[in-house]
Design an enzyme around this catalytic site. Sequence first.
Site, PDB file in Angstrom:
ATOM      1  N   ALA A  58       0.851  -1.196   0.000  1.00  0.00           N
ATOM      2  CA  ALA A  58       0.000   0.000   0.000  1.00  0.00           C
ATOM      3  C   ALA A  58       0.881   1.238   0.000  1.00  0.00           C
ATOM      4  CB  ALA A  58      -0.898   0.015   1.233  1.00  0.00           C
ATOM      5  N   LYS A  59       0.334   2.354  -0.333  1.00  0.00           N
ATOM      6  CA  LYS A  59       1.047   3.632  -0.200  1.00  0.00           C
ATOM      7  C   LYS A  59      -0.004   4.732  -0.162  1.00  0.00           C
ATOM      8  CE  LYS A  59       5.436   4.913  -0.300  1.00  0.00           C
ATOM      9  NZ  LYS A  59       6.462   4.145   0.380  1.00  0.00           N
ATOM     10  N   GLY A  60       0.273   5.769   0.606  1.00  0.00           N
ATOM     11  CA  GLY A  60      -0.692   6.858   0.678  1.00  0.00           C
ATOM     12  C   GLY A  60      -0.002   8.170   0.911  1.00  0.00           C
TER      13      GLY A  60
END
Length: 433
Positions: A123-125
């Site tokens: 994931a990445k945000g």
Amino acid sequence: MASNTVNSRRRPADDESNDGTDESALETARRQLNRVADGLDIDPNIVERLRHPSHVHRVAVPLKRDDGSIEVFTGYRAQHDSVRGPYKGGIRYHPGVTEEECIGLSMWMTWKCAVMDIPFGGAKGGLVVDPKRLSETEHERLTRRFAQELRDTVGPKRDIPAPDMGTDSRTMAWFMDAYSMQEGETEPGVVTGKPPVIGGSYGREEAPGRSVALVTREACAHYDLGLDGTTIAIQGFGSVGANAARLLDEWGATIVSISDVNGAVYDPDGIDTVDVPSHDEKPEAVTQYADDRISNEELLTLDVDVLIPAAVGNVLTEANADDVQAELVVEGANGPTTSSADSVFSERGIPVIPDILANAGGVTVSYFEWLQDINRRQWSLERVHDELESEMLDAWCNVRREVEERNVSWRDGAYSVALSRIGEAHRIRGLWP
Ligand code: NAD
């Protein structure tokens, strides 16, 4: 805290484009996936699934500024794949954050967790904001509200953020507190990279540098370069570079050159790496260490045994790859070698140990932190070091086997190990189309 070349179109950990600067992180991640999948026995439907993120959340985050005005910031959380476990990846605060970049970097986290055999997905945000324009109280309010907006998205069994560009352990503490308040119970496992007093792990900060040192040691042994007397140049004397340098120095290597953003120093007799404060401890200390100063560009082409770029991305390019004299390159930074430079190194027989393996100590100790959190038990620093070494050696041996058996580069070997594991998990679970 990680600091990369700040460019929403920079590549993540690897590069298939001309020189890595004109292709988005997502395009690069997809191209790399196709290339590695071509050489593996993997169902094309699974590859097609992996070309897409499972979810991309976009949120509007209002902030009451210190002057009383309201500003609304856009935030993202891209969740790529969770077939092997909860999503895992950083949250960055930067004006260049884009949805596409988050998706590309989330794919890269999927491969990185898989190469280490960590039971997490990718994931990445991030928030589209310049953290330098935020006061401390604004940073806290914005983080708490962002955590609230992501409340149904994240969670210790669902998706576990960590610090990245523009965020740090303090940001994670606020995020964890806001989430816990809303849940009505203390949930340290919702994020990693926290201070140890609230469930963070000892050894998390130095872990990426430690893994770079461990992998360098193994690579030197593999290529019959005894660490004793091996000369090493390290670009970047921050968290990754300084920790790697000090360990390699302790293990007998001769660190002849180090640098920070202001320039490099060179001492053929060896630099006392403990004597030089890291960038975090004292910015600009490196260039004050010795009179024999060189430029960051000159450091990359020194006549040394090992070169460790540990500062920013895209520093080894088509323009300088022919001039590199090192016998071995170990990627401490994320994405320091462009695809053109990779090709040059391959033609010249210079092995490049990829970032996805070399600096994976960070996400590995994040996994240890999560284990400590869900078990409500803190590990000693010694245990963290021992377990990290054991995980790194396992990963190294698996990638080395792939390199030797399939006669591929270290980068392709690492991606093959990762993709085989992810592909097999999808095959067994089924795609449920
Ligand atoms: P840092 O900010 O602690 O240190 C960066 C160092 O590079 C400093 O010495 C700085 O002066 C120097 N530098 C900055 N710009 C430079 C330039 N243009 N030329 C030469 N030197 C320059 O950052 P860090 O956490 O050590 O991260 C370094 C790299 O490692 C980044 O690519 C990061 O994404 C990657 N990385 C970091 C972690 C982590 O948890 N810290 C984990 C994995 C990968």
